[in-house]
Scaffold this motif. Sequence first.
Motif, mmCIF file in Angstrom:
data_model
loop_
_atom_site.group_PDB
_atom_site.id
_atom_site.type_symbol
_atom_site.label_atom_id
_atom_site.label_comp_id
_atom_site.label_asym_id
_atom_site.label_seq_id
_atom_site.Cartn_x
_atom_site.Cartn_y
_atom_site.Cartn_z
ATOM 1 N N LYS A 334 26.571 51.520 -67.088
ATOM 2 C CA LYS A 334 26.973 51.349 -65.509
ATOM 3 C C LYS A 334 26.027 50.622 -64.510
ATOM 4 C CE LYS A 334 27.751 56.066 -66.189
ATOM 5 N NZ LYS A 334 27.670 57.832 -65.957
ATOM 6 N N ARG A 335 26.338 49.710 -64.004
ATOM 7 C CA ARG A 335 26.083 48.775 -63.233
ATOM 8 C C ARG A 335 25.000 49.375 -62.037
ATOM 9 N NH1 ARG A 335 27.451 43.923 -63.470
ATOM 10 N NH2 ARG A 335 25.560 43.378 -62.200
ATOM 11 N N TYR A 336 24.184 49.941 -62.080
ATOM 12 C CA TYR A 336 23.030 50.650 -61.258
ATOM 13 C C TYR A 336 22.346 49.823 -60.686
ATOM 14 C CZ TYR A 336 24.231 55.612 -62.648
ATOM 15 O OH TYR A 336 24.790 56.882 -63.038
ATOM 16 N N ARG A 338 23.943 48.056 -59.336
ATOM 17 C CA ARG A 338 24.487 48.147 -57.649
ATOM 18 C C ARG A 338 24.955 48.968 -57.657
ATOM 19 N NH1 ARG A 338 29.209 43.122 -59.349
ATOM 20 N NH2 ARG A 338 27.874 41.071 -60.260
ATOM 21 N N HIS A 339 25.154 50.177 -57.895
ATOM 22 C CA HIS A 339 25.569 51.487 -57.878
ATOM 23 C C HIS A 339 24.732 52.791 -57.689
ATOM 24 C CE1 HIS A 339 29.383 49.413 -57.129
ATOM 25 N NE2 HIS A 339 28.703 49.572 -58.913
#
Length: 418
Positions: A334-336, A338-339
């Motif tokens: 997951k793009r953690y 950015r989020h």
Amino acid sequence: MPDRTEVRIGEYGSVLLAASQLTPRDVTRLRALQTHGRLSLEQTLTGWRLKAGATVGLLALDRIRLVVEPKFAIPGDRLMGWLAYALGAPTPIPVTSRHWATGPEGYADLVVGALLEQCERLLREGLRRDYVRHRSLEPVLRGRLDVAAQTTLRYGQLDKLHIRTFDRETNIWDNRVLGAALQVARTLTTNSDLARDLRAIADAFPKGTPPDAALRALDRTQYTRLNARYRAAHTWARLLLRGGGVTDILTDRDTAADGLLLAMPALWEATVRRLVTDAVGPHGGRAVVGGCTAGITVRGDLGITSAFRPDVLLSLPDRDRAVYAPLPVDAKYKRYDRHGIGAADVHQLLTYSAGYTSSGDRRAVIVHPCAGGHSYRVLQIDSPRGSLGNIHVLGIDTHALPQKATAWLGSTLPLTNG
């Protein structure tokens, strides 16, 4: 290979297809992939809605070529390094001898090129030969006479002899599986230079082996000093023959997926498992063999008892290396960077920390991919009754070399208590 319309979508993206774009055979194959959770196919009033999951790559159907692009790009040379690292290829693919670039076919051409590179190296060194048993009918005796066949089939005639011979030749399974993989590779690429090189080299390898038979042979292969140099080529052959994924066989009731699809969450889990194991080794840590087989068990609910466990459970020493403490690590594709961390993942990691770590040092680790540099932050989880624990969130820069990521992890992971 017939011309096909190219359809490109992003990972987790969707596309509307006309009814004429999918044949009944295509629908059957896509339904098989849907059963495995790779994508979803829904019939609409005018045709079909195809939605991709966390699986990227190329799928060659009868009338379209479906290209599923990843959420964030990885340079071609870096991708080969990460794939080799995750799959445990014994030697990295030499990126200087071929221009590795993520072209129109994306990952498919990269893996095809990797197989070609290894097959060319094997040809330069000389293909392995071994003794193969043959039975034949010959005018002269060579090898051993098959007495039983001679007496029952020739009835005393001696103009032709049934013989059994052992000849050293290249038509052995080590080479046959590569011949099968090269034939599959030729159907995946539209790059004219790559297709030309594949045709030129395929003639040197035995033909006629079905992909499923080649896969079974690869699963049975034992490597010794005689065939150890084949391991890298077999790694890429297995990926192509299976259609992609780390442990992924994209078949269902003899319906094979003609393409190369990489299940990114599974690939990332394999990468993280090796990354953290390599990172803690120099510090006296290790991964628990079998990955905490007991797991965290849920009983009393409707249905059967369930259990879940982290992707990796590390055993880490204290500062004096006298006491070893567990540290659960979970890989999140997951793009953690950015989020923020989702509530479900926070709850999951808190459960791991409560299940595996001591009450005075509740902690767990999330490892996720990112671009533009490594990232690190710590989530502090508090309650009205005090601290519930810390979650260390580590982002691995997928544009870096795996070896550099390993070194960074070794200096960043919470390796000691407190």
